[in-house]
Design a protein around this motif. Structure first.
Motif, PDB file in Angstrom:
ATOM      1  N   SER A  40       0.811  -1.220   0.000  1.00  0.00           N
ATOM      2  CA  SER A  40       0.000   0.000   0.000  1.00  0.00           C
ATOM      3  C   SER A  40       0.846   1.272   0.000  1.00  0.00           C
ATOM      4  O   SER A  40       0.316   2.372   0.039  1.00  0.00           O
ATOM      5  N   GLY A  41       2.173   1.107  -0.024  1.00  0.00           N
ATOM      6  CA  GLY A  41       3.060   2.265  -0.139  1.00  0.00           C
ATOM      7  C   GLY A  41       3.536   2.891   1.159  1.00  0.00           C
ATOM      8  O   GLY A  41       4.144   3.957   1.137  1.00  0.00           O
ATOM      9  N   GLN A  42       3.298   2.249   2.288  1.00  0.00           N
ATOM     10  CA  GLN A  42       3.777   2.803   3.552  1.00  0.00           C
ATOM     11  C   GLN A  42       5.302   2.777   3.589  1.00  0.00           C
ATOM     12  O   GLN A  42       5.925   1.834   3.108  1.00  0.00           O
ATOM     13  N   ARG A  43       5.885   3.825   4.161  1.00  0.00           N
ATOM     14  CA  ARG A  43       7.343   3.941   4.198  1.00  0.00           C
ATOM     15  C   ARG A  43       7.945   3.531   5.532  1.00  0.00           C
ATOM     16  O   ARG A  43       9.134   3.331   5.645  1.00  0.00           O
ATOM     17  N   GLY A  44       7.169   3.467   6.565  1.00  0.00           N
ATOM     18  CA  GLY A  44       7.684   3.077   7.863  1.00  0.00           C
ATOM     19  C   GLY A  44       8.284   4.240   8.632  1.00  0.00           C
ATOM     20  O   GLY A  44       8.241   5.378   8.196  1.00  0.00           O
ATOM     21  N   GLN A  45       8.851   3.922   9.784  1.00  0.00           N
ATOM     22  CA  GLN A  45       9.455   4.903  10.675  1.00  0.00           C
ATOM     23  C   GLN A  45      10.955   4.679  10.763  1.00  0.00           C
ATOM     24  O   GLN A  45      11.431   3.548  10.700  1.00  0.00           O
ATOM     25  N   SER A  46      11.674   5.778  10.977  1.00  0.00           N
ATOM     26  CA  SER A  46      13.105   5.675  11.252  1.00  0.00           C
ATOM     27  C   SER A  46      13.283   5.040  12.627  1.00  0.00           C
ATOM     28  O   SER A  46      12.465   5.246  13.522  1.00  0.00           O
ATOM     29  N   TYR A  47      14.358   4.293  12.782  1.00  0.00           N
ATOM     30  CA  TYR A  47      14.596   3.652  14.072  1.00  0.00           C
ATOM     31  C   TYR A  47      16.084   3.596  14.377  1.00  0.00           C
ATOM     32  O   TYR A  47      16.926   3.709  13.490  1.00  0.00           O
ATOM     33  N   CYS A  48      16.382   3.402  15.660  1.00  0.00           N
ATOM     34  CA  CYS A  48      17.746   3.148  16.104  1.00  0.00           C
ATOM     35  C   CYS A  48      17.698   1.955  17.057  1.00  0.00           C
ATOM     36  O   CYS A  48      16.752   1.797  17.819  1.00  0.00           O
ATOM     37  N   VAL A  49      18.699   1.109  16.966  1.00  0.00           N
ATOM     38  CA  VAL A  49      18.770  -0.089  17.805  1.00  0.00           C
ATOM     39  C   VAL A  49      19.548   0.257  19.062  1.00  0.00           C
ATOM     40  O   VAL A  49      20.684   0.717  18.994  1.00  0.00           O
ATOM     41  N   ILE A  50      18.912   0.031  20.225  1.00  0.00           N
ATOM     42  CA  ILE A  50      19.578   0.337  21.496  1.00  0.00           C
ATOM     43  C   ILE A  50      20.245  -0.882  22.113  1.00  0.00           C
ATOM     44  O   ILE A  50      21.134  -0.750  22.939  1.00  0.00           O
ATOM     45  N   LYS A  51      19.784  -2.081  21.723  1.00  0.00           N
ATOM     46  CA  LYS A  51      20.445  -3.311  22.167  1.00  0.00           C
ATOM     47  C   LYS A  51      20.004  -4.455  21.283  1.00  0.00           C
ATOM     48  O   LYS A  51      18.996  -4.369  20.579  1.00  0.00           O
ATOM     49  N   GLU A  52      20.790  -5.525  21.314  1.00  0.00           N
ATOM     50  CA  GLU A  52      20.489  -6.725  20.552  1.00  0.00           C
ATOM     51  C   GLU A  52      20.332  -7.910  21.497  1.00  0.00           C
ATOM     52  O   GLU A  52      21.054  -8.005  22.489  1.00  0.00           O
ATOM     53  N   VAL A  53      19.401  -8.773  21.152  1.00  0.00           N
ATOM     54  CA  VAL A  53      19.184 -10.006  21.900  1.00  0.00           C
ATOM     55  C   VAL A  53      19.324 -11.155  20.909  1.00  0.00           C
ATOM     56  O   VAL A  53      18.623 -11.197  19.898  1.00  0.00           O
ATOM     57  N   LEU A  54      20.229 -12.068  21.198  1.00  0.00           N
ATOM     58  CA  LEU A  54      20.483 -13.214  20.340  1.00  0.00           C
ATOM     59  C   LEU A  54      19.817 -14.438  20.963  1.00  0.00           C
ATOM     60  O   LEU A  54      20.106 -14.783  22.108  1.00  0.00           O
ATOM     61  N   LEU A  55      18.890 -15.053  20.227  1.00  0.00           N
ATOM     62  CA  LEU A  55      18.154 -16.209  20.740  1.00  0.00           C
ATOM     63  C   LEU A  55      18.444 -17.449  19.897  1.00  0.00           C
ATOM     64  O   LEU A  55      18.565 -17.348  18.674  1.00  0.00           O
ATOM     65  N   GLU A  56      18.506 -18.596  20.556  1.00  0.00           N
ATOM     66  CA  GLU A  56      18.599 -19.856  19.833  1.00  0.00           C
ATOM     67  C   GLU A  56      17.280 -20.074  19.109  1.00  0.00           C
ATOM     68  O   GLU A  56      16.255 -19.473  19.457  1.00  0.00           O
ATOM     69  N   ASP A  57      17.287 -20.949  18.114  1.00  0.00           N
ATOM     70  CA  ASP A  57      16.124 -21.150  17.257  1.00  0.00           C
ATOM     71  C   ASP A  57      14.846 -21.442  18.043  1.00  0.00           C
ATOM     72  O   ASP A  57      13.810 -20.824  17.803  1.00  0.00           O
ATOM     73  N   ASP A  58      14.902 -22.356  19.010  1.00  0.00           N
ATOM     74  CA  ASP A  58      13.695 -22.698  19.767  1.00  0.00           C
ATOM     75  C   ASP A  58      13.219 -21.530  20.627  1.00  0.00           C
ATOM     76  O   ASP A  58      12.017 -21.292  20.758  1.00  0.00           O
ATOM     77  N   GLU A  59      14.151 -20.765  21.202  1.00  0.00           N
ATOM     78  CA  GLU A  59      13.784 -19.581  21.979  1.00  0.00           C
ATOM     79  C   GLU A  59      13.150 -18.522  21.085  1.00  0.00           C
ATOM     80  O   GLU A  59      12.173 -17.880  21.478  1.00  0.00           O
ATOM     81  N   PHE A  60      13.716 -18.341  19.897  1.00  0.00           N
ATOM     82  CA  PHE A  60      13.185 -17.358  18.963  1.00  0.00           C
ATOM     83  C   PHE A  60      11.759 -17.731  18.556  1.00  0.00           C
ATOM     84  O   PHE A  60      10.866 -16.882  18.526  1.00  0.00           O
TER      85      PHE A  60
END
Length: 108
Positions: A25-45
């Motif tokens: 539908s043409g939406q452009r989204g919002q700008s964002y900044c990442v403040i932290k990362e969380v790494l999960l194993e496949d089953d946790e994800f």
């Protein structure tokens, strides 16, 4: 970078559908900044992705929100096995109140 955030989306399947519709539908989204990362194993994800309304121990009430530059502060959640990424803006809650798919980022 921009992403299309959905509010109170139930799970990853719904988020993917809503994101695809928004892009069409043409939406452009919002700008964002990442403040932290969380790494999960496949089953946790997959556990995280099947119900976004569950509280998460790695989300604090201080995470999320919008900074003065109108960028969304978010957590990048990464599936370490598939490299799939979900952005989370919790807006002061301990569950993923707003979510976006980083791989479907909309360019500026």
């Amino acid at each position: 970078m921009r992403a299309i955030f959905g509010r109170k989306v139930t799970n990853l399947t719904e988020l993917k559908e809503l994101t695809e519709q928004a892009i069409k539908s043409g939406q452009r989204g919002q700008s964002y900044c990442v403040i932290k990362e969380v790494l999960l194993e496949d089953d946790e994800f997959h556990s995280f992705a099947k119900d976004f309304f569950n509280d998460q121990a790695w989300i604090t009430k201080e995470d999320g929100g919008v900074i003065e530059q109108r960028e969304v502060r978010c957590i990048r959640v990464i599936n370490q096995d598939t490299d799939e990424k979900v952005l989370v803006n919790n807006e002061g809650y301990t569950y993923p109140r707003y979510t976006a798919i980083e791989t479907l980022v909309v360019s500026e």
